[in-house]
Design a protein around this motif. Structure first.
Motif, PDB file in Angstrom:
ATOM      1  N   GLY A 119       0.438  -4.790  -3.209  1.00 18.98           N
ATOM      2  CA  GLY A 119      -0.911  -4.151  -3.951  1.00 18.98           C
ATOM      3  C   GLY A 119      -1.011  -2.623  -3.335  1.00 18.98           C
ATOM      4  N   ASP A 120      -1.792  -1.759  -4.189  1.00 19.86           N
ATOM      5  CA  ASP A 120      -2.000  -0.458  -4.065  1.00 19.86           C
ATOM      6  C   ASP A 120      -0.705   0.116  -4.147  1.00 19.86           C
ATOM      7  N   VAL A 121       0.236  -0.295  -5.107  1.00 25.42           N
ATOM      8  CA  VAL A 121       1.530   0.381  -5.420  1.00 25.42           C
ATOM      9  C   VAL A 121       1.206   1.923  -5.736  1.00 25.42           C
ATOM     10  N   SER A 122       0.160   2.083  -6.646  1.00 19.72           N
ATOM     11  CA  SER A 122      -0.137   3.539  -7.005  1.00 19.72           C
ATOM     12  C   SER A 122      -1.620   3.851  -6.186  1.00 19.72           C
ATOM     13  N   HIS A 123      -1.757   5.270  -6.340  1.00 22.13           N
ATOM     14  CA  HIS A 123      -3.163   5.817  -5.758  1.00 22.13           C
ATOM     15  C   HIS A 123      -4.215   5.695  -6.846  1.00 22.13           C
ATOM     16  N   LEU A 124      -3.745   5.919  -8.251  1.00 21.77           N
ATOM     17  CA  LEU A 124      -4.851   6.037  -9.179  1.00 21.77           C
ATOM     18  C   LEU A 124      -4.578   5.369 -10.259  1.00 21.77           C
ATOM     19  N   SER A 125      -3.709   4.409 -10.325  1.00 23.37           N
ATOM     20  CA  SER A 125      -3.445   3.598 -11.664  1.00 23.37           C
ATOM     21  C   SER A 125      -2.677   4.355 -12.759  1.00 23.37           C
ATOM     22  N   LYS A 126      -2.167   5.498 -12.448  1.00 25.05           N
ATOM     23  CA  LYS A 126      -1.409   6.345 -13.394  1.00 25.05           C
ATOM     24  C   LYS A 126      -0.021   6.103 -13.738  1.00 25.05           C
ATOM     25  N   MET A 127       0.256   6.085 -15.131  1.00 23.56           N
ATOM     26  CA  MET A 127       1.483   5.676 -15.377  1.00 23.56           C
ATOM     27  C   MET A 127       2.503   6.408 -14.720  1.00 23.56           C
ATOM     28  N   ASP A 163       0.752  -1.277  -0.098  1.00 19.94           N
ATOM     29  CA  ASP A 163       0.036  -0.250  -0.006  1.00 19.94           C
ATOM     30  C   ASP A 163       0.889   1.432  -0.214  1.00 19.94           C
ATOM     31  N   SER A 164       1.598   1.340  -1.182  1.00 20.77           N
ATOM     32  CA  SER A 164       2.507   2.595  -1.056  1.00 20.77           C
ATOM     33  C   SER A 164       1.923   3.580  -1.712  1.00 20.77           C
ATOM     34  N   HIS A 165       0.611   3.488  -2.290  1.00 18.82           N
ATOM     35  CA  HIS A 165      -0.410   4.471  -2.594  1.00 18.82           C
ATOM     36  C   HIS A 165       0.506   5.970  -3.231  1.00 18.82           C
ATOM     37  N   ILE A 166       1.480   5.671  -4.028  1.00 21.24           N
ATOM     38  CA  ILE A 166       2.165   6.441  -4.816  1.00 21.24           C
ATOM     39  C   ILE A 166       1.107   7.489  -5.687  1.00 21.24           C
ATOM     40  N   GLY A 167       1.385   8.779  -5.358  1.00 21.96           N
ATOM     41  CA  GLY A 167       0.123   9.858  -5.947  1.00 21.96           C
ATOM     42  C   GLY A 167      -0.630  10.310  -4.813  1.00 21.96           C
ATOM     43  N   ALA A 226      -3.347  13.037   5.217  1.00 24.47           N
ATOM     44  CA  ALA A 226      -3.030  11.788   6.179  1.00 24.47           C
ATOM     45  C   ALA A 226      -1.546  11.534   5.891  1.00 24.47           C
ATOM     46  N   ASN A 227      -1.096  11.940   4.437  1.00 27.92           N
ATOM     47  CA  ASN A 227       0.375  12.036   4.258  1.00 27.92           C
ATOM     48  C   ASN A 227       0.713  12.596   3.105  1.00 27.92           C
ATOM     49  N   PRO A 228       0.985  13.923   3.074  1.00 27.00           N
ATOM     50  CA  PRO A 228       1.164  14.799   1.875  1.00 27.00           C
ATOM     51  C   PRO A 228       2.482  14.162   1.115  1.00 27.00           C
ATOM     52  N   ASP A 229       3.361  13.131   1.543  1.00 28.40           N
ATOM     53  CA  ASP A 229       4.455  12.790   0.938  1.00 28.40           C
ATOM     54  C   ASP A 229       4.583  11.252   0.996  1.00 28.40           C
ATOM     55  N   SER A 230       3.762  10.526   0.411  1.00 29.24           N
ATOM     56  CA  SER A 230       3.754   9.093   0.223  1.00 29.24           C
ATOM     57  C   SER A 230       4.963   8.596  -0.771  1.00 29.24           C
ATOM     58  N   PRO A 269      -1.575  -6.536  -7.700  1.00 28.93           N
ATOM     59  CA  PRO A 269      -2.191  -5.414  -7.860  1.00 28.93           C
ATOM     60  C   PRO A 269      -3.179  -5.152  -6.457  1.00 28.93           C
ATOM     61  N   GLY A 270      -3.318  -3.787  -6.207  1.00 24.75           N
ATOM     62  CA  GLY A 270      -4.505  -3.677  -5.087  1.00 24.75           C
ATOM     63  C   GLY A 270      -5.713  -3.139  -6.027  1.00 24.75           C
ATOM     64  N   GLU A 271      -6.755  -2.715  -5.652  1.00 28.80           N
ATOM     65  CA  GLU A 271      -7.817  -1.991  -6.459  1.00 28.80           C
ATOM     66  C   GLU A 271      -7.568  -0.769  -6.923  1.00 28.80           C
ATOM     67  N   HIS A 272      -6.500   0.013  -6.335  1.00 28.22           N
ATOM     68  CA  HIS A 272      -6.180   1.175  -6.902  1.00 28.22           C
ATOM     69  C   HIS A 272      -5.395   1.227  -8.182  1.00 28.22           C
ATOM     70  N   ASP A 273      -4.888  -0.107  -8.380  1.00 28.25           N
ATOM     71  CA  ASP A 273      -3.747  -0.332  -9.512  1.00 28.25           C
ATOM     72  C   ASP A 273      -4.512  -0.992 -10.782  1.00 28.25           C
ATOM     73  N   THR A 274      -5.728  -0.862 -10.615  1.00 24.54           N
ATOM     74  CA  THR A 274      -6.544  -1.447 -11.592  1.00 24.54           C
ATOM     75  C   THR A 274      -7.696  -0.965 -12.275  1.00 24.54           C
ATOM     76  N   ILE A 275      -7.461   0.661 -12.059  1.00 25.12           N
ATOM     77  CA  ILE A 275      -8.743   1.383 -12.207  1.00 25.12           C
ATOM     78  C   ILE A 275      -8.850   1.787 -13.805  1.00 25.12           C
ATOM     79  N   GLY A 276      -9.918   1.339 -14.371  1.00 20.56           N
ATOM     80  CA  GLY A 276     -10.326   1.682 -15.762  1.00 20.56           C
ATOM     81  C   GLY A 276      -9.774   0.493 -16.775  1.00 20.56           C
ATOM     82  N   ASP A 277      -8.640  -0.092 -16.503  1.00 22.77           N
ATOM     83  CA  ASP A 277      -8.281  -1.151 -17.514  1.00 22.77           C
ATOM     84  C   ASP A 277      -8.236  -2.637 -16.957  1.00 22.77           C
ATOM     85  N   ASN A 278      -8.905  -2.654 -15.634  1.00 17.71           N
ATOM     86  CA  ASN A 278      -8.922  -4.023 -14.962  1.00 17.71           C
ATOM     87  C   ASN A 278      -7.387  -4.653 -15.063  1.00 17.71           C
ATOM     88  N   GLY A 279      -6.516  -3.778 -14.577  1.00 14.66           N
ATOM     89  CA  GLY A 279      -5.067  -4.205 -14.229  1.00 14.66           C
ATOM     90  C   GLY A 279      -4.259  -4.383 -15.426  1.00 14.66           C
TER      91      GLY A 279
END
Lengths: 117, 309
Positions: free
Chosen positions: B97-105, B59-63, B68-72, B126-136
């Motif tokens: 999983g949840d490598v990213s926050h919004l599945s952005k490149m 859950d690095s949630h990059i982005g 709660a954390n301005p600098d992930s 992947p987490g669900e944050h990594d598969t937005i829009g393209d099913n991963g």
């Protein structure tokens, strides 16, 4: 001032649902802007069920600090948003009467229904 | 199940480390035949730091850059620095999983760049944050090498690792989901393996129902776990809920991991499972990594949580 204004908005929103659901012969109502917004907050759609007349333009607003989506569950659904980050909006028109179920594809326990009369 | 230790098909102890060393704050659990035992901390000076360990990051949630954390990005970097500072270099990393926050490149790019500071393999789900829009599809291509490689397994030092994906094609009103295709694959993957093989299943959402009101569970986890029943040691690692939780059920030990980005509330203690804001000087004490070590004489691993504080 602010408090009373918000209170009034809340009352209108709450009042919108029973009013509109009983408006069988109301015809094209004066566009009820207040009834066409759905808030996403605390991982819930508010209101979770909304009845609107055909032709209504409905806008979802994400007020959470995590992204959500608004995705219809029926084949051919008109509801399919991209990821909505905080304060992002998604809107679509509901032209055909019917029941439209939707959910957040990120947090699928979040569900909602639009009933178009 | 412990008698399996002595079976000819048992884990090759010589492949395992002679002694374990841990530094930093944390609790050490060693599990024997599915039963956890707390251990005292070992003195690193006494330890021969050879053998086999790996690290889970999650859950690095990059982005993510909210209150709660301005600098992930910064805290994920700090997490990888912690990994690199471990006295025993882990054989590889698991990112649950949840490598990213919004599945952005660009978020995927940043995560990759930060992870490149660790010189070794990283295995992803992947987490669900990594598969937005393209099913991963983009995630699998980027992190697993091809869009077709979603779930997979591999062996390391006699331990069988299985990467399970439970964030695709989620159904309204449901929890996480593995799906029929993946379950069939899992059954085949485990079929014929000696019951003495230690298993590690890693995935994003919990494989047990932590808190249904917040969707914290996986609909068809029971079926998956049924395939593991004959195995003496099953360790399940997940992310998603940004907190350390442990549960033991029969032969299965479940561990939920800290995030490197932000904490989430304990089940039912807040109106929603959204990011939990803690004082800035406390943030790193609720973020962390997990060091997992297999030691001789124990079929199940020692698990150490290490915060970023």
């Amino acid at each position: 001032m602010h408090v009373s204004k918000y209170f009034a908005v809340a009352l209108l929103t709450m009042a919108a649902l029973p009013f509109m659901s009983s408006a069988d012969n109301a015809g094209p109502m004066p566009t009820a802007e207040k009834g066409t917004q759905i808030k996403i907050g605390n991982f819930t759609f508010v209101p979770a069920t909304l009845e609107v007349p055909a032709g209504t333009h409905i806008t979802w607003i994400n007020e959470d600090d995590v992204p959500h989506t608004v995705v219809g569950t029926d084949p051919g659904t008109p509801i399919k948003s991209p990821a909505l980050d905080t304060d992002d909006r998604y809107a679509t028109d509901f032209t055909k009467p019917g029941t439209y179920k939707y959910f957040c594809s990120l947090h699928p326990h979040m569900t909602g229904t639009i009933v178009v009369k | 199940m412990q008698s399996n230790d002595d079976s000819p098909k048992g884990m090759n102890r010589r492949q395992l480390l002679k002694c374990a060393a841990w530094a930093g704050a944390g609790v050490v659990w060693v599990m024997d035949g599915g039963v956890p035992r707390a251990l005292k901390f070992m003195n690193t000076a006494d330890a021969k730091t050879t053998g086999f360990s790996f690290v889970q990051v999650s859950d690095s949630h990059i982005g993510f850059s909210k209150d709660a954390n301005p600098d992930s990005t910064g805290t994920f970097k700090a997490a990888i620095e912690r990994v690199n500072a471990l006295p025993q270099k882990p054989s590889f990393l698991l990112h649950t999983g949840d490598v990213s926050h919004l599945s952005k490149m660009e978020e995927f790019d940043t995560a990759k760049e930060i992870l490149s500071a660790y010189r070794g393999d990283v295995h992803y789900v992947p987490g669900e944050h990594d598969t937005i829009g393209d099913n991963g599809a983009a995630f699998f291509e980027r992190f697993n090498g091809t869009p077709a490689r979603k779930w997979y397994s591999f062996d390391a030092n006699g331990v069988h690792f299985v990467a399970l994906v439970n964030v695709l094609d989620l159904q309204a009103g449901g929890f996480g989901k593995l799906g029929t295709e993946q379950l069939e694959w899992l059954e085949k993957d485990l079929h014929g393996r000696p019951s003495s093989t230690p298993l590690v299943l890693f995935t994003h959402m919990p494989l047990w129902t932590v808190y249904p009101q917040w969707g914290w569970g996986t609909d068809d986890a029971t079926q998956a776990l049924a395939y593991t029943r004959k195995f003496g040691s099953v360790t399940v690692l997940n992310g998603h809920i940004h907190q350390v939780l442990q549960k033991v059920e029969g032969n299965v030990n479940f561990y939920s991991a800290l995030s490197t980005a932000f904490p989430q509330p304990a089940p039912g203690t807040a109106p929603s499972p959204g990011p939990m804001k803690v004082p800035a000087d406390k943030l790193r004490s609720v973020l962390g990594i997990r060091d997992v070590t297999y030691t001789p004489g124990h079929k199940s691993p020692g698990v150490v949580e290490q915060t970023l504080a």
